[in-house]
Design a protein around this motif. Sequence first.
Motif, PDB file in Angstrom:
ATOM      1  N   LEU A  19     -43.432 -13.288 -31.917  1.00 38.20           N
ATOM      2  CA  LEU A  19     -43.038 -11.725 -31.601  1.00 38.20           C
ATOM      3  C   LEU A  19     -42.476 -10.990 -32.786  1.00 38.20           C
ATOM      4  N   VAL A  20     -41.821 -11.862 -33.565  1.00 42.23           N
ATOM      5  CA  VAL A  20     -41.058 -11.248 -34.620  1.00 42.23           C
ATOM      6  C   VAL A  20     -42.195 -10.680 -35.772  1.00 42.23           C
ATOM      7  N   LEU A  21     -43.106 -11.551 -35.840  1.00 36.39           N
ATOM      8  CA  LEU A  21     -44.400 -11.231 -36.655  1.00 36.39           C
ATOM      9  C   LEU A  21     -45.083 -10.076 -36.279  1.00 36.39           C
ATOM     10  N   LEU A  22     -45.312 -10.010 -34.745  1.00 37.81           N
ATOM     11  CA  LEU A  22     -45.859  -8.891 -34.163  1.00 37.81           C
ATOM     12  C   LEU A  22     -44.958  -7.592 -34.168  1.00 37.81           C
ATOM     13  N   TYR A  23     -43.853  -7.648 -34.094  1.00 33.53           N
ATOM     14  CA  TYR A  23     -42.981  -6.494 -34.380  1.00 33.53           C
ATOM     15  C   TYR A  23     -43.005  -6.013 -35.666  1.00 33.53           C
ATOM     16  N   ASN A  24     -42.952  -6.993 -36.393  1.00 37.91           N
ATOM     17  CA  ASN A  24     -42.852  -6.172 -37.864  1.00 37.91           C
ATOM     18  C   ASN A  24     -44.395  -5.823 -38.313  1.00 37.91           C
ATOM     19  N   ILE A  25     -45.409  -6.312 -37.739  1.00 39.44           N
ATOM     20  CA  ILE A  25     -46.666  -5.605 -37.905  1.00 39.44           C
ATOM     21  C   ILE A  25     -47.091  -4.257 -37.303  1.00 39.44           C
ATOM     22  N   TYR A  26     -46.372  -4.284 -36.282  1.00 43.54           N
ATOM     23  CA  TYR A  26     -46.298  -3.158 -35.456  1.00 43.54           C
ATOM     24  C   TYR A  26     -45.552  -1.840 -36.185  1.00 43.54           C
ATOM     25  N   TRP A  27     -44.601  -2.298 -36.714  1.00 48.30           N
ATOM     26  CA  TRP A  27     -43.941  -1.314 -37.709  1.00 48.30           C
ATOM     27  C   TRP A  27     -44.285  -1.098 -39.083  1.00 48.30           C
ATOM     28  N   ALA A  28     -45.427  -2.112 -39.571  1.00 55.16           N
ATOM     29  CA  ALA A  28     -45.863  -2.199 -40.878  1.00 55.16           C
ATOM     30  C   ALA A  28     -46.998  -1.112 -40.816  1.00 55.16           C
ATOM     31  N   ILE A  29     -47.643  -0.821 -39.509  1.00 60.77           N
ATOM     32  CA  ILE A  29     -48.853  -0.074 -39.504  1.00 60.77           C
ATOM     33  C   ILE A  29     -48.204   1.325 -38.966  1.00 60.77           C
ATOM     34  N   ILE A  30     -48.339   2.373 -39.651  1.00 61.95           N
ATOM     35  CA  ILE A  30     -48.080   3.796 -39.343  1.00 61.95           C
ATOM     36  C   ILE A  30     -49.150   4.726 -39.381  1.00 61.95           C
ATOM     37  N   LEU A  31     -49.239   5.484 -38.364  1.00 63.42           N
ATOM     38  CA  LEU A  31     -50.361   6.690 -38.145  1.00 63.42           C
ATOM     39  C   LEU A  31     -49.503   7.697 -38.172  1.00 63.42           C
ATOM     40  N   VAL A  32     -49.843   8.516 -39.212  1.00 61.45           N
ATOM     41  CA  VAL A  32     -49.060   9.871 -39.211  1.00 61.45           C
ATOM     42  C   VAL A  32     -49.984  10.970 -39.271  1.00 61.45           C
ATOM     43  N   LEU A  33     -49.633  11.820 -38.238  1.00 56.12           N
ATOM     44  CA  LEU A  33     -50.488  12.989 -37.741  1.00 56.12           C
ATOM     45  C   LEU A  33     -50.569  14.242 -38.682  1.00 56.12           C
ATOM     46  N   GLU A  34     -51.296  15.041 -38.528  1.00 55.21           N
ATOM     47  CA  GLU A  34     -51.441  16.119 -39.209  1.00 55.21           C
ATOM     48  C   GLU A  34     -49.995  17.161 -39.222  1.00 55.21           C
ATOM     49  N   ARG A  35     -49.410  17.793 -40.073  1.00 53.17           N
ATOM     50  CA  ARG A  35     -48.290  18.591 -40.423  1.00 53.17           C
ATOM     51  C   ARG A  35     -47.209  17.784 -39.834  1.00 53.17           C
ATOM     52  N   GLN A  36     -47.175  16.370 -40.227  1.00 53.08           N
ATOM     53  CA  GLN A  36     -46.036  15.424 -40.232  1.00 53.08           C
ATOM     54  C   GLN A  36     -45.666  14.963 -41.422  1.00 53.08           C
ATOM     55  N   GLU A  37     -44.577  14.258 -41.524  1.00 50.66           N
ATOM     56  CA  GLU A  37     -44.397  13.406 -42.674  1.00 50.66           C
ATOM     57  C   GLU A  37     -43.344  12.309 -42.129  1.00 50.66           C
ATOM     58  N   VAL A  38     -43.526  11.242 -42.923  1.00 53.67           N
ATOM     59  CA  VAL A  38     -42.495   9.940 -42.703  1.00 53.67           C
ATOM     60  C   VAL A  38     -41.859   9.542 -43.923  1.00 53.67           C
ATOM     61  N   VAL A  39     -40.693   9.680 -43.811  1.00 62.62           N
ATOM     62  CA  VAL A  39     -39.799   8.696 -45.106  1.00 62.62           C
ATOM     63  C   VAL A  39     -39.601   7.515 -44.927  1.00 62.62           C
ATOM     64  N   VAL A  40     -40.101   6.621 -45.965  1.00 59.56           N
ATOM     65  CA  VAL A  40     -39.914   5.013 -45.845  1.00 59.56           C
ATOM     66  C   VAL A  40     -38.964   4.706 -47.007  1.00 59.56           C
ATOM     67  N   GLU A  41     -38.129   3.677 -46.309  1.00 57.83           N
ATOM     68  CA  GLU A  41     -36.985   3.174 -47.289  1.00 57.83           C
ATOM     69  C   GLU A  41     -37.610   1.696 -47.590  1.00 57.83           C
ATOM     70  N   ARG A  42     -37.236   1.127 -48.638  1.00 54.64           N
ATOM     71  CA  ARG A  42     -37.479   0.007 -49.125  1.00 54.64           C
ATOM     72  C   ARG A  42     -35.936  -0.509 -49.433  1.00 54.64           C
ATOM     73  N   CYS A  43     -35.641  -1.734 -48.744  1.00 58.40           N
ATOM     74  CA  CYS A  43     -34.371  -2.404 -48.802  1.00 58.40           C
ATOM     75  C   CYS A  43     -33.290  -1.532 -48.688  1.00 58.40           C
ATOM     76  N   GLY A  44     -33.378  -0.365 -47.939  1.00 61.18           N
ATOM     77  CA  GLY A  44     -32.318   0.719 -47.655  1.00 61.18           C
ATOM     78  C   GLY A  44     -32.220   1.699 -48.610  1.00 61.18           C
ATOM     79  N   LYS A  45     -33.273   1.965 -49.495  1.00 56.08           N
ATOM     80  CA  LYS A  45     -33.283   3.178 -50.566  1.00 56.08           C
ATOM     81  C   LYS A  45     -34.479   3.776 -50.324  1.00 56.08           C
TER      82      LYS A  45
END
Length: 342
Positions: A19-45
């Motif tokens: 379940l943990v692996l599926l949860y992380n895989i779910y969050w690891a794959i992100i589909l960003v739509l047009e006219r949208q942006e996503v800020v990604v942090e690595r280790c809190g930065k």
Amino acid sequence: DAMDGAAIAGAVIGVVLGLVLLYNIYWAIILVLERQEVVVERCGKFHTLLQAGCHCLVPFIDRPKVFKRDFHRLVNNRLDHVSERTYRVVLKDEVIDTPRLAVITRDNCLVLLDALLSFRVSSSKGMLYSTQNVPDMLSKLLQAQVRNVAGQLDVDQLIESTAASRAASRVSSEMSGIATRWGVQIKFVKFQSVDVGSLHDALARAKNASLNNNALLLKARATRQTSIIDAEGDQVRILREAEGTAAQTLAAAKGNARATVNEARGEAETARVVGSVVFKHGGPGSVTKYLLATKYVEVLREVASCANTTVRFLPRETSLLQTVAGLGLNVIAPRGTAASAP
């Protein structure tokens, strides 16, 4: 039994890890739509900014930055407060419809304003790392700026559409300087309605009085302008008439002078021709006699034209006797007297 317990424990752990692996895989794959942006942090930065498309993150290390949004939404003619958490930054133009704002004008009148704000996120990173809740902050800033600007206007100016539009533009300009530091661009600020409550009738009467005064002022200006135009027209007409009269008098004087000169020239030519003829047939003294006779005739014409004057033409032979009789004299001596010798 021990083996069964170990198997069950292993199965539970496996399920949990799955379940943990599926949860992380779910969050690891992100589909960003047009006219949208996503800020990604690595280790809190901050690590990267995702644009439109499908992206894969490193599980357990990369996470999209989640932020909160509080705003009001118009539902069935009623503003409902909405609060949501998301990691997608929308780059489209958004509108904030705030509740009615109670403001105090410069002349101490309470007015309810319904303001509308449109904005767009220009920098996702700047918005997420410099603000906590952009819609709520913009709403609070809008209320403060509207109260500040409205407090510098009278209530009749705030009702007037032109003044209200300028006030809204001023609010938008002042908010733009602050919102730019938040990674937000202010598109416009509009006042949807202005509610003055019980002052509506009094303001309507004042507006009608102002309109009547303006109408009277415009009429007076039009009358004054018409009078000025008529006076200028009369002045031009009088000037033209004077110029025409002067030109006519000058032309008549020139004509009379030309006629006098021509008449004098004609008389001189006539005298010259007649004099030459008289001199030719009468001798040297005949010219003088002719001129004297001509003057006698002119003088006689002038005497005859005088009032209370009677002119009689007498034969030359009896002119002396008729003149004596006309004067009442008797040239015949009475009977018995002898005529004196001359």
